[in-house]
Design a protein around this motif. Structure first.
Motif, PDB file in Angstrom:
ATOM      1  N   THR A 130      -4.802 -22.806   7.417  1.00  0.00           N
ATOM      2  CA  THR A 130      -5.317 -23.335   6.155  1.00  0.00           C
ATOM      3  C   THR A 130      -5.694 -24.787   6.363  1.00  0.00           C
ATOM      4  O   THR A 130      -5.100 -25.493   7.189  1.00  0.00           O
ATOM      5  CB  THR A 130      -4.268 -23.229   5.043  1.00  0.00           C
ATOM      6  OG1 THR A 130      -3.079 -23.957   5.429  1.00  0.00           O
ATOM      7  CG2 THR A 130      -3.909 -21.777   4.782  1.00  0.00           C
ATOM      8  N   SER A 133      -8.589 -29.437   1.282  1.00  0.00           N
ATOM      9  CA  SER A 133      -9.865 -29.455   0.583  1.00  0.00           C
ATOM     10  C   SER A 133      -9.903 -30.620  -0.397  1.00  0.00           C
ATOM     11  O   SER A 133      -8.893 -30.949  -1.038  1.00  0.00           O
ATOM     12  CB  SER A 133     -10.069 -28.140  -0.170  1.00  0.00           C
ATOM     13  OG  SER A 133     -11.201 -28.207  -1.005  1.00  0.00           O
ATOM     14  N   ASP A 134     -11.062 -31.251  -0.524  1.00  0.00           N
ATOM     15  CA  ASP A 134     -11.227 -32.322  -1.513  1.00  0.00           C
ATOM     16  C   ASP A 134     -11.194 -31.778  -2.935  1.00  0.00           C
ATOM     17  O   ASP A 134     -10.915 -32.511  -3.888  1.00  0.00           O
ATOM     18  CB  ASP A 134     -12.556 -33.057  -1.279  1.00  0.00           C
ATOM     19  CG  ASP A 134     -12.527 -33.890  -0.009  1.00  0.00           C
ATOM     20  OD1 ASP A 134     -11.415 -34.240   0.432  1.00  0.00           O
ATOM     21  OD2 ASP A 134     -13.610 -34.174   0.538  1.00  0.00           O
ATOM     22  N   ASP A 135     -11.500 -30.489  -3.051  1.00  0.00           N
ATOM     23  CA  ASP A 135     -11.485 -29.836  -4.357  1.00  0.00           C
ATOM     24  C   ASP A 135     -10.164 -29.094  -4.506  1.00  0.00           C
ATOM     25  O   ASP A 135      -9.887 -28.125  -3.801  1.00  0.00           O
ATOM     26  CB  ASP A 135     -12.663 -28.863  -4.455  1.00  0.00           C
ATOM     27  CG  ASP A 135     -12.748 -28.192  -5.812  1.00  0.00           C
ATOM     28  OD1 ASP A 135     -11.806 -28.339  -6.607  1.00  0.00           O
ATOM     29  OD2 ASP A 135     -13.755 -27.507  -6.062  1.00  0.00           O
ATOM     30  N   THR A 138     -10.070 -25.298  -4.638  1.00  0.00           N
ATOM     31  CA  THR A 138     -10.652 -24.537  -3.527  1.00  0.00           C
ATOM     32  C   THR A 138      -9.611 -24.316  -2.435  1.00  0.00           C
ATOM     33  O   THR A 138      -8.929 -25.260  -2.025  1.00  0.00           O
ATOM     34  CB  THR A 138     -11.867 -25.276  -2.931  1.00  0.00           C
ATOM     35  OG1 THR A 138     -12.850 -25.458  -3.958  1.00  0.00           O
ATOM     36  CG2 THR A 138     -12.473 -24.483  -1.785  1.00  0.00           C
ATOM     37  N   ILE A 140      -9.163 -23.217   1.399  1.00  0.00           N
ATOM     38  CA  ILE A 140      -9.929 -23.094   2.642  1.00  0.00           C
ATOM     39  C   ILE A 140      -9.019 -22.530   3.730  1.00  0.00           C
ATOM     40  O   ILE A 140      -7.920 -23.046   3.959  1.00  0.00           O
ATOM     41  CB  ILE A 140     -10.504 -24.444   3.088  1.00  0.00           C
ATOM     42  CG1 ILE A 140     -11.398 -25.037   1.985  1.00  0.00           C
ATOM     43  CG2 ILE A 140     -11.275 -24.303   4.400  1.00  0.00           C
ATOM     44  CD1 ILE A 140     -11.915 -26.423   2.307  1.00  0.00           C
TER      45      ILE A 140
END
Length: 279
Positions: A130, A133-135, A138, A140
């Motif tokens: 994993t 993420s900046d979001d 979200t 990833i």
């Protein structure tokens, strides 16, 4: 041939069945220490045989990729046990077919069994990861996926250990394989395929074809089903493979020799240079 010994004919393995070549022809594997001693006769395969092997591997891929890694590992472990159970016979056959010492042959067969076990274990440890993420909403992650059909083409000098270290990781990670051994040493390659087949590989997961590289090389690497090619052999053959495969096909090449060539005063200098260039 050895006095009183019948010469056995060995078949291709395609879609889980031991089958004769479409050509109906065979070639002899000969003892290099006694060229009158025929080790066995093998199928002189054709492009038609390669087509059948590729189709079988492609059909088998969805089921094999969905097979639990523990089940794939069990089969590799069982094949390793079969190689070790036949160690004395296989080592003698390898020495007779290729010419290395019996001690070296025993070591190679034993090492090949160890290779199967190693990759069986490694196949249980493959994982994704994993990533941040900046979001915050979200997620990833990465996930490993098998490629599909892998073509395995191997040389005469380590005719079971090199195939083992190409085939075992491919199978452990869910790929299917079409395997062509060197025509100088097909018997020990047959024994490896036989062990994996007896260990319980589903039909089509491993396919074994023998024959001339000049006849089989192109279809083995250019068939539309092929997603990866692993080859050990000459630089010239490797260059041909690299040019022939599609851009999207993964290619692994181990080419040429790295052994020093010592030229003494009584040597044929032209021959020595030619061998150095070829190697």
């Amino acid at each position: 041939m050895r006095t009183g010994t019948a010469v056995q004919t060995y078949r291709n393995l395609i879609d889980g069945e031991w089958t004769e070549s479409a050509s109906g022809e065979t070639f002899a594997s000969v003892n290099p220490a006694d060229t009158e001693d025929i080790v066995g006769r093998f199928q002189a395969s054709t492009a038609e045989d390669v087509e059948r092997a590729m189709e079988a591997a492609e059909r088998a891929f969805p089921l094999w990729r969905a097979t639990a890694p523990t089940r794939r590992a069990e089969i590799l472990y069982r094949a390793a046990d079969l190689l070790e159970a036949g160690l004395d016979q296989y080592a003698e056959e390898l020495t007779r077919e290729e010419g290395k010492t019996l001690a070296a042959s025993r070591m190679e067969v034993r090492r090949s069994a160890q290779t199967l076990r190693y990759y069986a274990s490694e196949g249980l440890n493959i994982a994704g990861e994993t990533l941040p993420s900046d979001d915050g909403s979200t997620f990833i992650y990465t996930k490993t996926e098998p490629l599909g059909v892998i073509t395995v083409i191997t040389p005469w000098n380590f005719p079971i250990s090199i195939p083992a270290r190409k085939i075992a990781p491919a199978l452990a990670l869910g790929n299917t394989v079409v395997f062509k051994p060197a025509s100088d040493t097909p018997l020990i390659g047959y024994r490896l395929a036989e062990a994996l087949h007896r260990a319980g590989l589903p039909p089509g997961v491993l396919n074994f074809v023998t024959g001339s590289a000049s006849r089989l090389g192109t279809p083995l690497v250019t068939h539309p089903a092929v997603r990866g090619v692993t080859f050990t052999g000459s630089t010239a053959a490797g260059e041909q493979i690299h040019r022939a495969v599609r851009l999207s096909t993964r290619v692994q090449l181990e080419l040429g020799g790295k052994n020093p060539l010592i030229v003494l005063e009584d040597a044929d200098l032209d021959l020595a240079v030619a061998l150095a260039i070829k190697g």
